[in-house]
Scaffold this motif. Structure first.
Motif, PDB file in Angstrom:
ATOM      1  N   ARG A 152      39.899  50.569  53.799  1.00  0.00           N
ATOM      2  CA  ARG A 152      39.987  51.708  54.692  1.00  0.00           C
ATOM      3  C   ARG A 152      38.597  52.198  55.087  1.00  0.00           C
ATOM      4  NH1 ARG A 152      42.017  57.451  52.804  1.00  0.00           N
ATOM      5  NH2 ARG A 152      39.874  58.020  53.242  1.00  0.00           N
ATOM      6  N   LEU A 153      37.671  52.162  54.133  1.00  0.00           N
ATOM      7  CA  LEU A 153      36.310  52.598  54.440  1.00  0.00           C
ATOM      8  C   LEU A 153      35.675  51.706  55.502  1.00  0.00           C
ATOM      9  CD1 LEU A 153      34.747  53.557  50.981  1.00  0.00           C
ATOM     10  CD2 LEU A 153      35.510  55.075  52.811  1.00  0.00           C
ATOM     11  N   LEU A 154      35.973  50.408  55.433  1.00  0.00           N
ATOM     12  CA  LEU A 154      35.446  49.476  56.423  1.00  0.00           C
ATOM     13  C   LEU A 154      35.953  49.833  57.811  1.00  0.00           C
ATOM     14  CD1 LEU A 154      33.802  46.816  56.802  1.00  0.00           C
ATOM     15  CD2 LEU A 154      35.967  45.604  56.588  1.00  0.00           C
ATOM     16  N   LEU A 169      33.775  42.718  40.588  1.00  0.00           N
ATOM     17  CA  LEU A 169      34.142  43.888  41.375  1.00  0.00           C
ATOM     18  C   LEU A 169      33.178  44.035  42.542  1.00  0.00           C
ATOM     19  CD1 LEU A 169      35.372  47.308  40.269  1.00  0.00           C
ATOM     20  CD2 LEU A 169      33.254  47.263  41.593  1.00  0.00           C
ATOM     21  N   ARG A 170      33.734  44.414  43.688  1.00  0.00           N
ATOM     22  CA  ARG A 170      32.920  44.790  44.853  1.00  0.00           C
ATOM     23  C   ARG A 170      33.277  46.235  45.206  1.00  0.00           C
ATOM     24  NH1 ARG A 170      33.250  40.875  49.730  1.00  0.00           N
ATOM     25  NH2 ARG A 170      35.490  41.331  49.529  1.00  0.00           N
ATOM     26  N   ARG A 171      32.261  47.048  45.353  1.00  0.00           N
ATOM     27  CA  ARG A 171      32.482  48.465  45.674  1.00  0.00           C
ATOM     28  C   ARG A 171      31.837  48.780  47.016  1.00  0.00           C
ATOM     29  NH1 ARG A 171      31.593  53.124  41.225  1.00  0.00           N
ATOM     30  NH2 ARG A 171      33.644  52.267  40.681  1.00  0.00           N
ATOM     31  N   ARG A 172      32.605  49.458  47.879  1.00  0.00           N
ATOM     32  CA  ARG A 172      32.082  49.977  49.154  1.00  0.00           C
ATOM     33  C   ARG A 172      31.987  51.494  49.052  1.00  0.00           C
ATOM     34  NH1 ARG A 172      32.485  45.987  53.154  1.00  0.00           N
ATOM     35  NH2 ARG A 172      33.920  44.287  52.614  1.00  0.00           N
ATOM     36  N   PHE A 173      30.949  52.037  49.681  1.00  0.00           N
ATOM     37  CA  PHE A 173      30.737  53.481  49.634  1.00  0.00           C
ATOM     38  C   PHE A 173      30.976  54.099  51.000  1.00  0.00           C
ATOM     39  CE2 PHE A 173      28.002  51.808  46.230  1.00  0.00           C
ATOM     40  CZ  PHE A 173      28.494  52.545  45.150  1.00  0.00           C
ATOM     41  N   GLY A 174      31.533  55.307  50.980  1.00  0.00           N
ATOM     42  CA  GLY A 174      31.708  56.082  52.195  1.00  0.00           C
ATOM     43  C   GLY A 174      30.736  57.244  52.211  1.00  0.00           C
ATOM     44  N   TYR A 175      30.210  57.552  53.386  1.00  0.00           N
ATOM     45  CA  TYR A 175      29.208  58.601  53.532  1.00  0.00           C
ATOM     46  C   TYR A 175      29.614  59.575  54.631  1.00  0.00           C
ATOM     47  CZ  TYR A 175      25.821  56.019  50.670  1.00  0.00           C
ATOM     48  OH  TYR A 175      25.184  55.379  49.634  1.00  0.00           O
ATOM     49  N   THR A 194      30.345  60.267  49.670  1.00  0.00           N
ATOM     50  CA  THR A 194      31.579  61.056  49.537  1.00  0.00           C
ATOM     51  C   THR A 194      32.748  60.290  48.956  1.00  0.00           C
ATOM     52  OG1 THR A 194      32.185  60.515  51.814  1.00  0.00           O
ATOM     53  CG2 THR A 194      30.955  62.566  51.457  1.00  0.00           C
ATOM     54  N   ALA A 195      32.717  58.947  48.996  1.00  0.00           N
ATOM     55  CA  ALA A 195      33.881  58.187  48.548  1.00  0.00           C
ATOM     56  C   ALA A 195      33.469  56.763  48.215  1.00  0.00           C
ATOM     57  CB  ALA A 195      34.968  58.182  49.627  1.00  0.00           C
ATOM     58  N   PHE A 196      34.363  56.059  47.516  1.00  0.00           N
ATOM     59  CA  PHE A 196      34.124  54.637  47.292  1.00  0.00           C
ATOM     60  C   PHE A 196      35.451  53.915  47.157  1.00  0.00           C
ATOM     61  CE2 PHE A 196      33.956  56.486  43.000  1.00  0.00           C
ATOM     62  CZ  PHE A 196      34.846  55.681  42.305  1.00  0.00           C
ATOM     63  N   GLU A 197      35.415  52.605  47.373  1.00  0.00           N
ATOM     64  CA  GLU A 197      36.573  51.725  47.195  1.00  0.00           C
ATOM     65  C   GLU A 197      36.169  50.571  46.301  1.00  0.00           C
ATOM     66  OE1 GLU A 197      38.947  51.959  51.476  1.00  0.00           O
ATOM     67  OE2 GLU A 197      37.496  50.370  51.100  1.00  0.00           O
ATOM     68  N   ASP A 198      37.053  50.144  45.451  1.00  0.00           N
ATOM     69  CA  ASP A 198      36.800  49.020  44.567  1.00  0.00           C
ATOM     70  C   ASP A 198      37.759  47.879  44.868  1.00  0.00           C
ATOM     71  OD1 ASP A 198      36.028  51.021  41.629  1.00  0.00           O
ATOM     72  OD2 ASP A 198      34.754  50.286  43.245  1.00  0.00           O
ATOM     73  N   GLU A 199      37.236  46.677  44.795  1.00  0.00           N
ATOM     74  CA  GLU A 199      38.038  45.468  44.995  1.00  0.00           C
ATOM     75  C   GLU A 199      37.758  44.526  43.826  1.00  0.00           C
ATOM     76  OE1 GLU A 199      38.628  41.875  48.317  1.00  0.00           O
ATOM     77  OE2 GLU A 199      37.073  43.403  48.582  1.00  0.00           O
ATOM     78  N   ASP A 200      38.824  44.161  43.084  1.00  0.00           N
ATOM     79  CA  ASP A 200      38.635  43.288  41.922  1.00  0.00           C
ATOM     80  C   ASP A 200      39.072  41.853  42.198  1.00  0.00           C
ATOM     81  OD1 ASP A 200      41.375  43.384  41.946  1.00  0.00           O
ATOM     82  OD2 ASP A 200      41.578  44.526  40.086  1.00  0.00           O
TER      83      ASP A 200
END
Length: 668
Positions: A148-150, A122-128, A134-140
């Protein structure tokens, strides 16, 4: 890819926030530990000062910015979880809470894909928002997805200087950032591809992976203007690197006071590679044959060296290819050695002290001064540009009479301080200085907006990385100087790095498709060899073109509308029109700053077209494109259209083009 907001996943996001809090607390303790160290116990005063300076730099690098994400990603391996951020953070027991984005373990954050997950589950990106998670996205990695966060991070409005892109580096950019330290890279990057940011992140990576080597030789970032350097100055400190020199090329070769500018014709000649041979001839023409034999008294004897032998010694040194200054020093030693051979043949014993004593005798020193006189590079170039006969001898067969005439000053100056030196003259002085004494080489140089450099400017940069490597950044389509080399292979040859790897970045992330497609209409005229760049972003409504009968009223309306939005605004016009627009903005009560005064202080920045290169604004208002084109000198490389291409590609979110005159033909 689903983006999970705070309210949707409260327990999980609370856990991530708790890890952020622990990490910030640990970073604070790391900095406090550094600040608590006492440099006075280093042993002596000098060591204490050096250690104190190093500790201060270390403490500064560990300073936390609560408005910036300390970590922006998470990597889940089977049985292991790693958080990726701007710097390494560990707890009191040494356990890593955040790993540095430059560490080998962090590379899957940028390179892992569905085809090659690189061991990740899993790779997780965080939003600030303002430093708050404030948010995160997961990619499996079960299927290709778009983050979207990117995209939101790329599109996030900004005011003021450039930000780092450490959270949004793309795979092709990462390959450049992490390239081997011994490799010289040339990056042909279209607008919005992030080439400048990639070059800066490469510096940060090299200082991480090869710190001692880089510190020992030094690292230098060369930019096209003071405004550009002011724009990028905060990127490396944000990545924890606070001690990298950033200068313009004019500052690098600042050997004479620049008070004038060359006409395009003279600038082209002074920048031509032929000038290197002209200068070499000029320097070495100062060698003279001795008028008589050398006689050295030593005790009761006099030792004679015939004139022809001294001439042979000088010619042998010159043929070895030594620097002029080194040859002058060696000639004294060679003459002393010739004297010592005669003394030894006569049966007297000699040693190093005898050699040095002979070398320092008045007759030997006078002979060296006559045959191989000391030179000042400033005076050599001053004579070359003011003495027609001297220039004619040095340029014979290289420059025709018209070119020689274009180089000569109208009035010979009384001395170096009174001369009206130009930036191109300073480069010539730098070349002459290197012919006399070798220029020190750095470990790495980043050369941005390199497409504008002349052959002689390239040589000046090349001298400073002769034993090191270079990251060359630029875009042939944005070359606007009359003396620009014009293509990468030629530029790399002049730089002394003909075998450099050429990488093309043509996928844009910053400039919307509508804007880049509009600007690319100019490419068939200015750079037909380049394919039009593509953009990953589509932003309908991001481009507005309007004809105005009252141009200043239209500018005022456009500025007010832009100020109702978010982010930075660049009002770009021909240099001759900028002052009048500034007065109009002031009269209208619109708060703004001039680019020359810095980009901080107001969202609206009045920018002359000649200074826009390398900058980015969320919104750009371009005033009268035809005037921007006409302001450039005529040339076979369409410098006016090239300048316009630069201007049209400065916008990240929205471009407004205002014109009273017809648009240039390719844009109609």
């Amino acid at each position: 890819m689903p983006t999970r907001e705070a309210e949707d996943t409260e327990p999980e996001i609370s856990a991530e926030r708790a890890h952020l809090t622990r990490s910030r607390d640990a970073l604070r303790r790391m900095r406090e530990n550094v600040l608590s160290l006492d440099a006075s116990g280093a042993g002596d005063w000098v060591s204490a000062q050096v250690l104190g300076a190093d500790l201060a730099k270390r403490a500064e690098a560990l300073r936390d910015d609560p408005t910036t994400a300390l970590f922006f990603g998470r990597l889940d391996h089977p049985g292991e979880r790693l958080y990726v951020g701007r710097r390494h953070v560990h707890d009191d027991g040494g356990r890593a809470l955040v790993i540095d984005w430059r560490a080998p373990m962090a590379r899957p954050f940028y390179k892992a894909s569905t085809a090659d997950p690189m061991g990740l589950v899993l790779r997780r990106r965080f939003g600030y928002s303002g430093g708050e998670l404030t948010a995160f996205e997961d990619e499996d990695f079960s299927a290709p997805v778009e983050s979207r966060l990117l995209i939101e991070e790329i599109e996030r409005p900004r005011v003021g200087p450039m930000r780092d892109i450490v959270a949004t580096i793309q795979p092709e950019q990462d390959d450049i950032v992490r390239a081997d330290a011994d490799h010289t890279l040339c990056v042909q990057g279209a607008p919005g591809t992030g080439k400048t940011a990639v070059g800066l992140h490469r510096v940060a990576y090299l200082l991480y992976a090869h710190r001692e080597r880089m510190r020992r030789g030094g690292v230098l970032v060369i930019g096209p203007s003071a405004s550009f350097l002011d724009y990028i100055r905060g990127v490396l400190p944000a990545l924890g690197e606070v001690n990298v020199e950033q200068r313009t090329l004019d500052e690098v070769v600042a050997t004479v006071p620049v008070r004038a500018r060359d006409e395009p014709g003279a600038g082209r000649i002074k920048g031509d590679a032929r000038m290197a041979e002209v200068l070499r001839r000029a320097v070495w023409s100062h060698l003279r044959e001795p008028s008589e034999a050398l006689v050295v008294p030593r005790g009761t004897r006099r030792w004679r060296i015939p004139a022809y032998e001294i001439t042979e010694l000088a010619e042998a040194l010159r043929d070895r290819g030594v620097r002029y200054g080194a040859g002058r020093d060696l000639l004294g030693h060679r003459i002393a050695h010739a004297v010592l051979l005669r003394i030894e043949t006569a049966g007297d014993a000699c040693d190093d002290r005898t050699h040095e004593a002979v070398r320092r005798t008045r007759p030997v020193k006078a002979m060296v001064d006559h045959v191989w006189p000391a030179l000042d590079p400033v005076r050599v170039v001053m004579r070359l540009l003011s003495d027609a006969e001297f220039l004619a001898r040095a340029a014979d067969g290289l420059l025709d009479p018209g070119e020689q005439a274009a180089l000569l000053w109208d009035r010979p100056p009384r001395g170096p301080k009174s001369a009206r030196w130009t930036p191109a003259d300073a480069v010539l002085v730098d070349e002459a200085a290197d012919l006399i004494s070798r220029t020190s080489s750095l470990s790495h140089v980043v050369l941005d907006e390199a497409q504008d450099l002349s052959a002689m400017q390239c040589r000046a940069v090349g001298r400073r990385c002769e034993t090191g490597s270079v990251t060359v950044l630029g875009d042939i389509a944005q070359g606007t100087t009359p003396w620009a080399v014009g293509d990468w292979p030629a530029l790399l040859r002049h730089l002394g790095k003909p075998d450099a790897d050429l990488t093309v970045l043509d996928r844009g992330y910053r400039v919307p498709r509508q804007i880049i497609d509009f600007a690319s209409r100019l490419l068939p005229r200015i750079a037909p060899e380049l394919a039009p760049p593509t953009s990953v972003r589509s932003a309908p409504g991001s481009l507005r073109i309007a004809r105005a009968t009252d141009l200043r009223a239209a500018v005022e309306d456009a500025c007010r509308e832009a100020l109702d939005g978010e982010g930075s605004i660049g009002l770009i016009a021909a240099e001759a029109d900028a002052a009048g627009l500034g007065e109009h903005l002031t009269a209208c009560g619109l708060e703004h700053v001039r680019l020359a005064d810095g980009m901080a202080g107001a969202r609206l920045v009045l920018t002359p077209a000649t200074q826009a290169k390398g900058l980015e604004f969320d919104q750009v208002i371009v005033v009268e494109p035809a005037a921007i084109v006409d302001a450039e000198p005529d040339g076979d490389r369409s410098p006016g259209l090239r300048r316009l291409y630069v201007v049209l590609t400065r916008a990240v979110s929205r471009l407004t083009v205002l014109h009273a005159r017809d648009l240039p033909d390719p844009l109609r």
